[in-house]
Design a protein around this motif. Structure first.
Motif, PDB file in Angstrom:
ATOM      1  N   PHE A 277       0.834  -1.206   0.000  1.00 21.78           N
ATOM      2  CA  PHE A 277       0.000   0.000   0.000  1.00 21.78           C
ATOM      3  C   PHE A 277       0.863   1.249   0.000  1.00 21.78           C
ATOM      4  O   PHE A 277       0.645   2.177  -0.789  1.00 21.78           O
ATOM      5  CB  PHE A 277      -0.929  -0.001   1.216  1.00 21.78           C
ATOM      6  N   LEU A 278       1.845   1.284   0.882  1.00 17.36           N
ATOM      7  CA  LEU A 278       2.701   2.465   0.996  1.00 17.36           C
ATOM      8  C   LEU A 278       3.494   2.696  -0.286  1.00 17.36           C
ATOM      9  O   LEU A 278       3.586   3.837  -0.770  1.00 17.36           O
ATOM     10  CB  LEU A 278       3.644   2.300   2.186  1.00 17.36           C
ATOM     11  N   LYS A 279       4.049   1.634  -0.847  1.00 17.35           N
ATOM     12  CA  LYS A 279       4.800   1.772  -2.091  1.00 17.35           C
ATOM     13  C   LYS A 279       3.918   2.340  -3.196  1.00 17.35           C
ATOM     14  O   LYS A 279       4.310   3.297  -3.891  1.00 17.35           O
ATOM     15  CB  LYS A 279       5.366   0.403  -2.520  1.00 17.35           C
ATOM     16  N   ASN A 280       2.729   1.783  -3.362  1.00 13.26           N
ATOM     17  CA  ASN A 280       1.820   2.273  -4.406  1.00 13.26           C
ATOM     18  C   ASN A 280       1.397   3.713  -4.156  1.00 13.26           C
ATOM     19  O   ASN A 280       1.319   4.519  -5.078  1.00 13.26           O
ATOM     20  CB  ASN A 280       0.584   1.374  -4.484  1.00 13.26           C
ATOM     21  N   LEU A 281       1.107   4.028  -2.892  1.00  8.82           N
ATOM     22  CA  LEU A 281       0.675   5.379  -2.544  1.00  8.82           C
ATOM     23  C   LEU A 281       1.731   6.407  -2.928  1.00  8.82           C
ATOM     24  O   LEU A 281       1.435   7.417  -3.574  1.00  8.82           O
ATOM     25  CB  LEU A 281       0.395   5.447  -1.039  1.00  8.82           C
ATOM     26  N   LEU A 282       2.968   6.144  -2.549  1.00 10.69           N
ATOM     27  CA  LEU A 282       4.044   7.097  -2.824  1.00 10.69           C
ATOM     28  C   LEU A 282       4.297   7.251  -4.313  1.00 10.69           C
ATOM     29  O   LEU A 282       4.436   8.370  -4.824  1.00 10.69           O
ATOM     30  CB  LEU A 282       5.321   6.650  -2.115  1.00 10.69           C
ATOM     31  N   VAL A 283       4.341   6.140  -5.013  1.00 11.51           N
ATOM     32  CA  VAL A 283       4.643   6.195  -6.446  1.00 11.51           C
ATOM     33  C   VAL A 283       3.495   6.825  -7.229  1.00 11.51           C
ATOM     34  O   VAL A 283       3.709   7.648  -8.128  1.00 11.51           O
ATOM     35  CB  VAL A 283       4.963   4.788  -6.981  1.00 11.51           C
ATOM     36  N   GLU A 284       2.248   6.461  -6.871  1.00 10.67           N
ATOM     37  CA  GLU A 284       1.092   6.981  -7.599  1.00 10.67           C
ATOM     38  C   GLU A 284       0.917   8.486  -7.392  1.00 10.67           C
ATOM     39  O   GLU A 284       0.585   9.215  -8.316  1.00 10.67           O
ATOM     40  CB  GLU A 284      -0.183   6.247  -7.166  1.00 10.67           C
ATOM     41  N   ILE A 285       1.131   8.949  -6.179  1.00  7.15           N
ATOM     42  CA  ILE A 285       0.864  10.354  -5.886  1.00  7.15           C
ATOM     43  C   ILE A 285       2.083  11.245  -6.117  1.00  7.15           C
ATOM     44  O   ILE A 285       1.969  12.350  -6.640  1.00  7.15           O
ATOM     45  CB  ILE A 285       0.365  10.505  -4.433  1.00  7.15           C
ATOM     46  N   PHE A 286       3.253  10.744  -5.733  1.00  8.07           N
ATOM     47  CA  PHE A 286       4.446  11.583  -5.801  1.00  8.07           C
ATOM     48  C   PHE A 286       5.490  11.047  -6.771  1.00  8.07           C
ATOM     49  O   PHE A 286       6.652  11.442  -6.706  1.00  8.07           O
ATOM     50  CB  PHE A 286       5.067  11.733  -4.407  1.00  8.07           C
ATOM     51  N   GLY A 287       5.078  10.171  -7.661  1.00  8.14           N
ATOM     52  CA  GLY A 287       6.017   9.576  -8.605  1.00  8.14           C
ATOM     53  C   GLY A 287       6.740  10.600  -9.455  1.00  8.14           C
ATOM     54  O   GLY A 287       7.880  10.373  -9.859  1.00  8.14           O
ATOM     55  N   LYS A 288       6.094  11.695  -9.725  1.00  5.90           N
ATOM     56  CA  LYS A 288       6.719  12.731 -10.551  1.00  5.90           C
ATOM     57  C   LYS A 288       7.945  13.331  -9.864  1.00  5.90           C
ATOM     58  O   LYS A 288       8.767  13.992 -10.490  1.00  5.90           O
ATOM     59  CB  LYS A 288       5.706  13.835 -10.876  1.00  5.90           C
ATOM     60  N   LYS A 289       8.047  13.096  -8.562  1.00  2.00           N
ATOM     61  CA  LYS A 289       9.221  13.557  -7.829  1.00  2.00           C
ATOM     62  C   LYS A 289      10.401  12.602  -8.012  1.00  2.00           C
ATOM     63  O   LYS A 289      11.459  12.806  -7.434  1.00  2.00           O
ATOM     64  CB  LYS A 289       8.905  13.656  -6.329  1.00  2.00           C
ATOM     65  N   ASN A 290      10.174  11.550  -8.782  1.00  2.34           N
ATOM     66  CA  ASN A 290      11.229  10.577  -9.054  1.00  2.34           C
ATOM     67  C   ASN A 290      11.711   9.879  -7.780  1.00  2.34           C
ATOM     68  O   ASN A 290      12.790  10.140  -7.261  1.00  2.34           O
ATOM     69  CB  ASN A 290      12.403  11.234  -9.777  1.00  2.34           C
ATOM     70  N   ILE A 291      10.865   8.986  -7.299  1.00  6.09           N
ATOM     71  CA  ILE A 291      11.113   8.254  -6.073  1.00  6.09           C
ATOM     72  C   ILE A 291      11.696   6.882  -6.393  1.00  6.09           C
ATOM     73  O   ILE A 291      11.179   6.156  -7.244  1.00  6.09           O
ATOM     74  CB  ILE A 291       9.800   8.072  -5.278  1.00  6.09           C
ATOM     75  N   GLY A 292      12.755   6.523  -5.701  1.00  7.44           N
ATOM     76  CA  GLY A 292      13.269   5.161  -5.730  1.00  7.44           C
ATOM     77  C   GLY A 292      12.853   4.452  -4.459  1.00  7.44           C
ATOM     78  O   GLY A 292      13.075   4.974  -3.361  1.00  7.44           O
ATOM     79  N   VAL A 293      12.229   3.276  -4.582  1.00  4.74           N
ATOM     80  CA  VAL A 293      11.721   2.541  -3.423  1.00  4.74           C
ATOM     81  C   VAL A 293      12.471   1.226  -3.273  1.00  4.74           C
ATOM     82  O   VAL A 293      12.523   0.427  -4.206  1.00  4.74           O
ATOM     83  CB  VAL A 293      10.210   2.267  -3.532  1.00  4.74           C
ATOM     84  N   GLU A 294      13.048   1.016  -2.096  1.00  4.22           N
ATOM     85  CA  GLU A 294      13.723  -0.238  -1.773  1.00  4.22           C
ATOM     86  C   GLU A 294      12.984  -0.894  -0.610  1.00  4.22           C
ATOM     87  O   GLU A 294      12.521  -0.200   0.305  1.00  4.22           O
ATOM     88  CB  GLU A 294      15.181   0.029  -1.397  1.00  4.22           C
ATOM     89  N   ILE A 295      12.886  -2.223  -0.630  1.00  2.26           N
ATOM     90  CA  ILE A 295      12.162  -2.944   0.416  1.00  2.26           C
ATOM     91  C   ILE A 295      13.060  -4.004   1.035  1.00  2.26           C
ATOM     92  O   ILE A 295      13.742  -4.750   0.326  1.00  2.26           O
ATOM     93  CB  ILE A 295      10.888  -3.607  -0.159  1.00  2.26           C
ATOM     94  N   LYS A 296      13.049  -4.039   2.373  1.00  3.30           N
ATOM     95  CA  LYS A 296      13.786  -5.058   3.108  1.00  3.30           C
ATOM     96  C   LYS A 296      12.875  -5.747   4.104  1.00  3.30           C
ATOM     97  O   LYS A 296      11.982  -5.109   4.686  1.00  3.30           O
ATOM     98  CB  LYS A 296      14.968  -4.433   3.862  1.00  3.30           C
ATOM     99  N   ASN A 297      13.093  -7.047   4.315  1.00  2.02           N
ATOM    100  CA  ASN A 297      12.461  -7.768   5.409  1.00  2.02           C
ATOM    101  C   ASN A 297      13.335  -7.643   6.647  1.00  2.02           C
ATOM    102  O   ASN A 297      14.561  -7.744   6.559  1.00  2.02           O
ATOM    103  CB  ASN A 297      12.297  -9.252   5.069  1.00  2.02           C
ATOM    104  N   ALA A 298      12.712  -7.425   7.786  1.00  2.00           N
ATOM    105  CA  ALA A 298      13.413  -7.411   9.068  1.00  2.00           C
ATOM    106  C   ALA A 298      12.854  -8.549   9.917  1.00  2.00           C
ATOM    107  O   ALA A 298      11.650  -8.620  10.145  1.00  2.00           O
ATOM    108  CB  ALA A 298      13.204  -6.072   9.773  1.00  2.00           C
ATOM    109  N   ARG A 299      13.737  -9.430  10.365  1.00  2.00           N
ATOM    110  CA  ARG A 299      13.296 -10.582  11.146  1.00  2.00           C
ATOM    111  C   ARG A 299      14.296 -10.856  12.261  1.00  2.00           C
ATOM    112  O   ARG A 299      15.485 -10.586  12.132  1.00  2.00           O
ATOM    113  CB  ARG A 299      13.165 -11.833  10.259  1.00  2.00           C
ATOM    114  N   GLY A 300      13.807 -11.452  13.344  1.00  2.00           N
ATOM    115  CA  GLY A 300      14.663 -11.803  14.458  1.00  2.00           C
ATOM    116  C   GLY A 300      14.568 -10.794  15.583  1.00  2.00           C
ATOM    117  O   GLY A 300      13.714  -9.919  15.611  1.00  2.00           O
ATOM    118  N   GLY A 301      15.488 -10.929  16.534  1.00  2.00           N
ATOM    119  CA  GLY A 301      15.469 -10.073  17.692  1.00  2.00           C
ATOM    120  C   GLY A 301      15.177 -10.865  18.936  1.00  2.00           C
ATOM    121  O   GLY A 301      14.878 -12.052  18.889  1.00  2.00           O
ATOM    122  N   SER A 302      15.255 -10.236  20.090  1.00  2.00           N
ATOM    123  CA  SER A 302      15.057 -10.876  21.376  1.00  2.00           C
ATOM    124  C   SER A 302      16.079 -11.989  21.572  1.00  2.00           C
ATOM    125  O   SER A 302      17.181 -11.740  22.022  1.00  2.00           O
ATOM    126  CB  SER A 302      13.625 -11.401  21.504  1.00  2.00           C
TER     127      SER A 302
END
Length: 237
Positions: A18-43
């Motif tokens: 949702f967030l990726k689509n929202l940013l690209v659809e609305i502010f894509g003209k600003k030339n946004i690069g989107v990177e995604i990482k999984n975060a797992r573990g801890g404790s």
């Protein structure tokens, strides 16, 4: 031109897409690069950050957005604190944590949740904010009235209003306590479904009218406005 770097820490796949689509659809003209990482573990186990999707960066890129999929609401704050120093060193200018209220907290416990999220969160060198989707992100989906016909030709706001007791084009769907179940009930009415599976999530997220979210839903759903206010401080200011 320097690239402005922003990091979002979100609950899971639904929020990520949702967030990726929202940013690209609305502010894509600003030339946004989107990177995604999984975060797992801890404790009791080491935290691992795995690259899921690389950003396309070129000479026109003005904004670099890093989205951490935290695999659960409760992990968001701890992953932010774990990555804070690294993000500062890498030149990030803002961090936003984004999570649901339900099922971990009731509506009455929202102030408690807010206090807990902001407790001992340092702001020096890297501003950190939290946004809550009340009660779940699906509450925002319910309010985007244009997407229903994309799910099924027979779905529309009048059908929803007549059969499920709210008008998606005007009511504040934050007032629905379990919006994911409500969305499932609406889809089931026309033989479709909603559940936390990638193809189903993709279908709904891709059906949303992000222009309508930005221009209209923004004005009637306070928690969505909170997210948009944070985003506009970055991409519009």
């Amino acid at each position: 031109m320097d690239i402005k770097k922003v990091a979002f820490f979100v609950e899971g796949y639904t929020e990520q897409e949702f967030l990726k689509n929202l940013l690209v659809e609305i502010f894509g003209k600003k030339n946004i690069g989107v990177e995604i990482k999984n975060a797992r573990g801890g404790s009791k186990t080491a935290i691992k950050y795995t690259l899921i999707e690389s950003a396309e960066v070129n000479e026109n890129t003005q904004y670099f957005v890093l989205i951490y999929n935290c695999g659960g609401d409760s992990a968001i704050k701890s992953y932010i604190l774990d990555q804070r120093s690294s993000l500062i060193k890498s030149g990030y200018v803002k961090v936003i944590g984004f999570r649901d209220v339900f099922p971990d907290f009731t509506r009455q416990e929202i102030p408690k949740l807010v206090r807990g999220l902001n407790y001992k969160i340092p702001q020096k060198d890297l501003p950190i904010s939290f946004v809550l989707s009340v009660m779940e992100i699906e509450g925002w989906f319910l309010a985007e009235e244009n997407h229903y016909s994309e799910i099924d030709d027979s779905l529309n706001p009048d059908l929803v209003n007549n059969n499920f007791g709210f008008d998606p084009s005007s009511d504040n769907t934050e007032n629905i306590d379990e919006p994911a179940n409500k969305l499932k009930d609406i889809y089931n009415h026309v033989g479709k479904t909603y559940k936390k599976e990638k193809p189903i999530i993709d279908r709904t997220v891709n059906a949303l009218d992000y222009g309508n979210l930005y221009l209209n839903v923004n004005n009637r759903i306070p928690s969505f406005k909170s997210l948009m206010d944070e985003i506009e401080l970055i991409f519009v200011a």
